[in-house]
Design a protein around this motif. Structure first.
Motif, PDB file in Angstrom:
ATOM      1  N   PHE A 259       0.976  -1.322   0.125  1.00  0.00           N
ATOM      2  CA  PHE A 259       0.137   0.197  -0.112  1.00  0.00           C
ATOM      3  C   PHE A 259       0.809   1.056   0.199  1.00  0.00           C
ATOM      4  O   PHE A 259       2.210   1.250  -0.192  1.00  0.00           O
ATOM      5  CB  PHE A 259      -0.847   0.220   1.308  1.00  0.00           C
ATOM      6  CG  PHE A 259      -0.019   0.268   2.745  1.00  0.00           C
ATOM      7  CD1 PHE A 259       0.681  -0.597   3.174  1.00  0.00           C
ATOM      8  CD2 PHE A 259       0.083   1.651   3.016  1.00  0.00           C
ATOM      9  CE1 PHE A 259       1.239   0.084   4.352  1.00  0.00           C
ATOM     10  CE2 PHE A 259       0.375   1.783   4.302  1.00  0.00           C
ATOM     11  CZ  PHE A 259       1.236   1.103   4.804  1.00  0.00           C
ATOM     12  N   THR A 260       0.609   2.294  -0.149  1.00  0.00           N
ATOM     13  CA  THR A 260       0.708   4.043  -0.052  1.00  0.00           C
ATOM     14  C   THR A 260      -0.154   4.526   0.430  1.00  0.00           C
ATOM     15  O   THR A 260      -0.908   4.506   0.087  1.00  0.00           O
ATOM     16  CB  THR A 260       1.314   4.265  -1.064  1.00  0.00           C
ATOM     17  OG1 THR A 260       2.523   5.681  -1.336  1.00  0.00           O
ATOM     18  CG2 THR A 260       1.069   4.562  -2.799  1.00  0.00           C
ATOM     19  N   VAL A 261       0.115   5.368   1.446  1.00  0.00           N
ATOM     20  CA  VAL A 261      -0.084   6.425   2.159  1.00  0.00           C
ATOM     21  C   VAL A 261      -0.211   7.700   0.845  1.00  0.00           C
ATOM     22  O   VAL A 261       0.667   8.244   1.243  1.00  0.00           O
ATOM     23  CB  VAL A 261      -0.269   7.390   3.307  1.00  0.00           C
ATOM     24  CG1 VAL A 261      -0.984   7.859   3.088  1.00  0.00           C
ATOM     25  CG2 VAL A 261      -0.913   6.209   4.357  1.00  0.00           C
TER      26      VAL A 261
ATOM     27  N   ALA B  76      -5.142   6.083   1.090  1.00  0.00           N
ATOM     28  CA  ALA B  76      -4.465   4.812   1.139  1.00  0.00           C
ATOM     29  C   ALA B  76      -5.018   4.187   0.159  1.00  0.00           C
ATOM     30  O   ALA B  76      -5.870   4.427  -0.500  1.00  0.00           O
ATOM     31  CB  ALA B  76      -4.091   3.913   2.612  1.00  0.00           C
TER      32      ALA B  76
ATOM     33  N   PRO C 119      -5.942   6.471   7.485  1.00  0.00           N
ATOM     34  CA  PRO C 119      -5.469   5.791   6.505  1.00  0.00           C
ATOM     35  C   PRO C 119      -3.116   5.367   6.771  1.00  0.00           C
ATOM     36  O   PRO C 119      -3.281   4.328   6.454  1.00  0.00           O
ATOM     37  CB  PRO C 119      -4.919   6.709   5.473  1.00  0.00           C
ATOM     38  CG  PRO C 119      -5.966   8.259   5.919  1.00  0.00           C
ATOM     39  CD  PRO C 119      -6.391   7.702   7.134  1.00  0.00           C
TER      40      PRO C 119
END
Lengths: 395, 137
Positions: free
Chosen positions: B69-71, B87, B108
């Motif tokens: 994942f990333t934010v 996210a 997130p």
């Protein structure tokens, strides 16, 4: 078929990298083409082959760039054109096509030129907001509807790499620090004037997409550069530069949608590119003195190092953390600053290539790596989608 | 919903529309190879495992876990920036393929790799629903 001959890079040229919005693309393109020919001791009219885009690269002129260069501009027919589809890396990947044309006597002087200039327009804009919005749509609708960016496309890869292998933000930051130092020694770099940075500076820069900070990301800028390729015999006869050429080359094309990759922490297609290049050169990673690895983001350098076998998959972080990539380190990499600090304009892999040529000529000045004999060049297009590897040295 | 200012799917070929139609129906369907049984996503013309071109849009469990994942804190446009930080998650589905989506129902900054999630739906316009996930509680 006629006997094949060795090709070599005869001339290189780069503009100051930065904001060229007050100039036009053709103006910068011609400056670079002339500059590369001058460096080679060739006249502009010697050019008879082209890789990639010409000047005024839009409409039918952009679609048929060599035709547009023929009688229209050079007053004679062009003899060869080709292009490589490897995204931002395509101009450097074009070296292989230029070498092919020269080796097979399809052309005598092949130019590869990237030029980005003019007012704000899409992803070649000097305007940050316009460039970021345009680049977001480079992914497919199965990604961009969620508000992905080029940074987030790589951030998810960095996050997975950190999860599997314990790669730290400090290790990524060291890449940016090492490259900025090189940029401070290159007067044409976009970020050299900003001065040295520290690991703390990178970690303190604002987070763009976790775990990538602003200083983990490449510059957004304009600029131009070109090379001209002819036969090694011609380069030696001119007596101006060492005849640096391709010793090995390979490509690997992995995916369009990242869902299809078996893993998002290691890159089989990039490894195939590197393995092919090393096998054709008859060399191994231990032989390499200086490297140029496509670095849209710091984490790309880790992927490039691991894929090529400079270290094992997962060990890129520990490989770089003791300063291995710095000038004077075990594997000086992106010694002019790379996309992070030298330039990310257009088909920016060409700038990475030009720095390696200067290193292998022994002409890199304060950035010179001692006894630089073999160079490793790696480029990637998209988010690890297409890859090429090249081994450079005197031919 | 003429005021929806984020990106909507563009240029989706007709043969991929069963996926988007299934989202709008809140009953997600994914291509399942008629020959070897492998699911594939995003929609593809042939199966990357056995190269058959025959597939059936099939139901899935809708459950999986966060693979990565990333934010996003710097969004691509102003419309997305209004929601930042948000996210984006890549999910390993129980059936063995990965999907990408947004996530709701969680801060997130609390998203983590390995977190169990299930499919949800975000009806962004009358014509388009996009894939979303929510934590499995």
């Amino acid at each position: 078929m006629a006997q094949l001959r060795e090709a070599a890079i005869a001339g290189v040229y780069q503009t100051k990298q930065g904001d060229l919005s007050d100039r036009t693309q053709p103006d910068v393109w011609w400056e670079c083409a002339r500059g590369a020919c001058d460096d080679a001791g060739l006249a502009l009219g010697d050019m008879d082959g082209l890789i990639g885009p010409g000047p005024n690269g839009t409409g039918i002129r952009g679609g048929l760039p060599a035709a547009g260069l023929g009688f229209d501009l050079l007053g004679k027919p062009m003899r060869f054109h080709a292009d490589a589809s490897i995204g931002a890396a395509k101009s450097a990947a074009g070296l292989n096509l230029a070498a092919y044309a020269v080796a097979h006597r399809l052309a005598e002087a092949v130019v590869i030129d990237t030029a980005v200039a003019g007012p704000a327009e899409g992803y070649e804009s000097a305007d940050r907001d316009a460039a970021i919005a345009a680049m977001a749509m480079l992914s497919g609708p199965y990604e961009y509807v969620y508000g992905t960016t080029r940074v987030s496309d790589y951030a998810v890869l960095a996050m997975r790499h950190a999860h599997e292998f314990g790669t730290t933000p400090e290790q990524l930051a060291e890449i940016a620090v090492a490259q900025r130092h090189g940029a401070t020694l290159h007067p044409l770099s976009v970020n050299g004037h900003r001065g040295e940075i520290t690991i703390d500076d990178v970690l303190a820069s604002r987070m763009v997409a976790d775990p990538l900070h602003l200083l983990d990301c490449c510059a957004i800028n304009q600029g131009g550069g070109a090379i001209v390729v002819t036969s090694a015999e011609n380069v030696r006869a001119a007596g101006r530069h060492k005849a640096v050429g391709l010793l090995g080359y390979g490509e690997g094309h992995g995916h369009i949608d990242p869902n299809a990759e078996p893993s998002l922490a290691e890159w089989p297609a990039a490894a195939i590119a590197a393995k092919t290049a090393f096998e054709l050169a008859g060399l191994s990673p231990d032989d390499i003195d200086v490297a140029g690895i496509g670095d849209h983001f710091t984490v790309n350098v880790l992927f490039g190092l691991e894929s090529a076998g400079f270290c094992k998959v997962g060990e890129g972080g520990s490989f770089v953390e003791d300063g291995a990539l710095r000038i004077g380190g075990r594997l000086p990499t992106n010694t002019a600053g790379g996309f992070l600090s030298f330039s990310h304009a257009g088909m920016c892999g060409l700038f990475t290539l030009i720095e390696l040529v200067e290193q292998l000529r022994g002409a890199a000045g304060d950035r010179q790596v001692d006894d630089a004999r073999y160079g490793y060049l790696n480029g990637t297009g998209g988010a690890m989608q297409n890859n090429f590897s090249a081994i450079l040295g005197e031919v | 919903m003429a005021d929806y200012a984020k990106f909507l799917p563009q240029g989706v070929p007709d043969w991929q529309m069963p996926y988007w139609d299934s989202l709008r129906a809140h009953d997600v369907r994914v291509q399942k190879c008629d020959s070897c049984g492998a699911f594939r996503y995003v929609p593809q013309e042939i199966c990357p495992r056995c190269h058959s071109s025959m597939a059936t849009w099939s139901p899935i469990s809708g459950e999986g876990h966060v693979y990565t994942f990333t934010v996003v804190r710097r969004a691509p446009t102003a419309a997305y920036q209004a929601d930042a930080p948000y996210a984006i998650i890549h999910v390993s589905m129980h059936e063995g393929f990965r999907m990408i989506g947004s996530v709701h129902g969680i801060d997130p900054d609390a998203v983590a790799i390995g977190m169990p999630v299930r499919v949800a739906y975000d009806d962004v316009t009358p014509e388009w629903t996009i894939l979303q996930f929510e934590p499995t509680s």
